[in-house]
Motif scaffolding. Structure first.
Motif, short mmCIF file in Angstrom:
data_model
loop_
_atom_site.label_atom_id
_atom_site.label_comp_id
_atom_site.label_asym_id
_atom_site.label_seq_id
_atom_site.Cartn_x
_atom_site.Cartn_y
_atom_site.Cartn_z
N TYR A 160 0.95 -1.17 0.18
CA TYR A 160 0.06 0.02 -0.09
C TYR A 160 0.80 1.22 -0.17
N ILE A 161 0.15 2.62 -0.09
CA ILE A 161 1.14 3.60 -0.18
C ILE A 161 0.95 4.41 1.27
N VAL A 162 2.06 4.72 2.16
CA VAL A 162 2.12 5.59 2.90
C VAL A 162 2.30 6.98 2.64
N PRO A 163 1.97 7.93 3.35
CA PRO A 163 1.99 9.43 2.86
C PRO A 163 3.50 9.94 3.37
N ALA A 164 3.58 11.12 2.81
CA ALA A 164 5.17 11.73 3.21
C ALA A 164 5.11 11.90 4.40
N GLY A 165 6.49 11.87 5.14
CA GLY A 165 6.39 12.00 6.48
C GLY A 165 6.45 10.78 7.36
N HIS A 166 5.99 9.67 6.49
CA HIS A 166 5.80 8.48 7.09
C HIS A 166 7.22 7.66 7.68
N ALA A 167 7.16 7.09 8.84
CA ALA A 167 8.64 6.47 9.20
C ALA A 167 9.21 5.52 8.24
N ALA A 168 8.45 4.93 7.32
CA ALA A 168 9.01 4.00 6.53
C ALA A 168 9.18 4.80 5.17
N GLY A 169 8.71 5.72 5.05
CA GLY A 169 8.76 6.77 3.71
C GLY A 169 9.93 7.78 3.79
N GLY A 170 9.55 9.01 3.74
CA GLY A 170 10.43 10.01 3.52
C GLY A 170 9.59 11.39 3.62
N ALA A 171 10.27 12.49 3.74
CA ALA A 171 9.55 13.70 3.74
C ALA A 171 9.01 14.35 2.55
N ARG A 172 9.70 13.81 1.35
CA ARG A 172 9.48 14.23 0.01
C ARG A 172 8.34 13.96 -0.48
N ARG A 173 7.72 12.92 -0.39
CA ARG A 173 6.66 12.11 -0.97
C ARG A 173 6.25 11.16 -0.51
N ALA A 174 5.04 10.61 -0.86
CA ALA A 174 4.59 9.32 -0.27
C ALA A 174 5.18 8.21 -1.13
N GLU A 175 5.14 6.95 -0.36
CA GLU A 175 6.15 5.95 -0.79
C GLU A 175 5.04 4.71 -0.96
N VAL A 176 5.45 3.56 -1.77
CA VAL A 176 4.89 2.23 -1.95
C VAL A 176 5.45 1.34 -0.74
N VAL A 177 4.77 0.63 0.17
CA VAL A 177 5.59 -0.14 1.18
C VAL A 177 4.91 -1.33 1.01
N LEU A 178 5.89 -2.34 1.63
CA LEU A 178 5.36 -3.92 1.62
C LEU A 178 5.29 -4.23 3.16
N GLN A 179 4.39 -4.67 3.71
CA GLN A 179 4.21 -4.89 5.21
C GLN A 179 3.53 -6.49 5.36
N PRO A 180 4.38 -7.31 6.13
CA PRO A 180 3.84 -8.41 6.57
C PRO A 180 2.80 -8.16 7.75
#
Length: 494
Positions: free
Chosen positions: A448-468
């Motif tokens: 799924y997609i986490v927003p910008a600023g999420h601990a798994a992503g970064g401050a610049r933009r949202a990112e796609v993550v994999l999560q068990p």
């Protein structure tokens, strides 16, 4: 690009409210899975500004669908069961009327020609600025458009106009020349031919492509059977969509039913299950209609399509809405669908949507899959649910970035991500066809997609993550370019 003026009078016609019934039409932008993971879980197809293939680390390893004229050339629908090929649809401009007319059938082609002859009379009588031809207040034009339903009753009227223009350009080139020179009837006004195709997408494989069929109508949904030998697809015909099947090697399509926007294969691959309505889709666009949850066997025990299909079997009554007609067949034989609990006669017009499972057999039983306590935890777009490969969990999207997981064993809902603040303000709708939705990589890993600023992503933009499930997310999209991710990875406004 400016809208050709011949289409502008379309805007003067009354249009049905596409999101008119709050009960079943929860949103106009249907969430779709941003990353489609192959059945073996080794690769993902990223459906963004440019469709690419990535591995589980997010590295881009193939670009199987090159862009044409700066636009995505193909819409990917699904992986094939072999995890090597993808099923996709493509729209290409018709070269001329002679190319698209055979795809319409005799009755519709003749209707287009009659409408074109009527339009030709106005062209011959017109004495004004040709670039403003479509802005005329001539009541005959309005009346003409009201009769264009033979081409597109619930889809885009502009496609019907395109067919008329294609006919006139081929058969009456001199008469329509002023419109062509004014840019009103140029190549952009030519109709599209829609192709269903299968293509190799992994590196090392020959870039072979097989076109299974061509259609004058939009192909809005397609899925392969579990054995990959048959393809089910939906063709948006004028009055209501047609659910069809075609051999994965190509050939003549067989119509299964009408009034269904999508379907699901039973685990044995011999039957399709779908929600349908007999109402015209002009009515469905305005409000939900009475419908059924239906099953129809389309292949015999050997996997062949019989000369005459068995009768369809209606399993349950539902309120039908095109945007919320998703069905899933669980490994244990149950059928999962979204609906609301209602009884007739009734005075209430709004109830909560929930997930239900139908157990067919000698006695059919419908079970509510969400506990009463968990119902308030459901995000808004549960109609776009996605079932894990083992049939034990369901991923549920919201309308503002929310993600939740439902356990089909316990009925409990676990929030994975809550509402994303300013989600719609940061999302680039101009370059996005839909909302992102979660998908599954295997039975217990969510994408799924986490927003910008999420601990798994970064401050610049949202990112796609994999999560068990039960684990921590890890970003896989950090190396993706902004060009690739425009439209589905929201970025904070500067």
């Amino acid at each position: 690009m400016n809208t050709p003026s011949i289409y502008r009078f379309l805007e003067r016609l009354p249009r049905p409210a596409a999101c008119g019934l709050a009960l079943l039409l929860a949103g106009c932008d249907d969430p779709v899975e941003t990353v489609l993971w192959s059945p073996d879980g080794q690769h993902g197809l990223v459906r963004g500004h440019e469709t690419v293939v990535v591995n589980d680390a997010g590295a881009i390893i193939a670009k199987p669908f090159p862009k044409q004229d700066g636009e995505p050339s193909i819409g990917v629908e699904s992986w094939m069961p072999d995890s090597q090929r993808a099923l996709a649809v493509r729209a290409v401009k018709a070269k001329n009327w002679s190319e698209i007319a055979p795809l319409l059938g005799v009755e519709r082609a003749q209707a287009v020609m009659r409408a074109a002859d009527e339009m030709l009379r106005w062209i011959k009588e017109y004495r004004g600025d040709w670039s403003k031809f479509g802005d005329s207040d001539d009541p005959r034009i309005k009346e003409w458009m009201e009769h264009m339903g033979f081409v597109a009753q619930y889809s885009d009227f502009g496609e019907g106009v395109s067919l008329v223009i294609a006919y006139l350009r081929e058969r009456h080139a001199a008469a329509i020349a002023p419109l062509v020179e004014a840019g009103v009837a140029d190549d952009d006004a030519m109709p599209r031919i829609h192709e269903l195709l299968v293509r190799n997408v992994l590196p090392g494989a020959a870039p072979a492509e097989q076109i299974l069929l061509r259609s004058a109508d939009t192909l809005s949904w397609a899925r392969p059977s579990p054995d990959g030998r048959m393809i089910a697809f939906v063709r948006n015909e004028p009055e209501r969509p047609a659910l069809c099947i075609v051999n994965a090697q190509g050939g003549e399509a067989v119509q299964v039913d009408t009034g269904a926007a999508q379907a699901a294969w039973m685990p044995d691959g011999l039957a399709l299950v779908y929600q349908k309505t007999t109402a015209p889709f002009t009515a469905v666009e305005q409000q939900a209609q009475l419908g059924t949850l239906t099953r129809r066997q389309v292949r015999d025990a050997a996997g062949a399509v019989p000369a005459k299909l068995a009768d369809a079997e209606d399993l349950a009554g539902v309120l039908y809405a095109k945007a919320q007609s998703r069905v899933a067949c669980l490994p244990d034989g149950r059928i999962l669908f979204v609906s609301c609990e209602m009884s007739l006669p009734a005075v209430e017009t709004a109830r909560e949507l929930s997930l239900f499972a139908l157990q067919s057999g000698a006695t059919r039983v419908i079970t509510r899959m969400v506990s009463e306590a968990a119902q308030p935890k459901l995000p808004a777009r549960i109609d776009r649910f996605s079932v894990s490969p083992d049939g034990r969990h369901v991923a549920l999207p919201g309308s503002s970035g929310e993600v939740a997981v439902l356990s089909l064993e316990s009925g409990e809902v676990t929030e994975i991500q809550g509402e994303v603040a300013n989600y719609r303000e940061t999302k680039d709708y101009e370059n996005s066809a839909s909302e992102p939705a979660p998908s599954w990589r295997g039975a217990s890993e969510l994408c799924y997609i986490v927003p910008a600023g999420h601990a798994a992503g970064g401050a610049r933009r949202a990112e796609v993550v994999l999560q068990p499930l039960g684990g921590a997310p890890r970003a896989i999209s950090r190396e993706w370019s902004d060009e690739l991710s425009t439209g589905f990875l929201p970025r904070p406004k500067k």
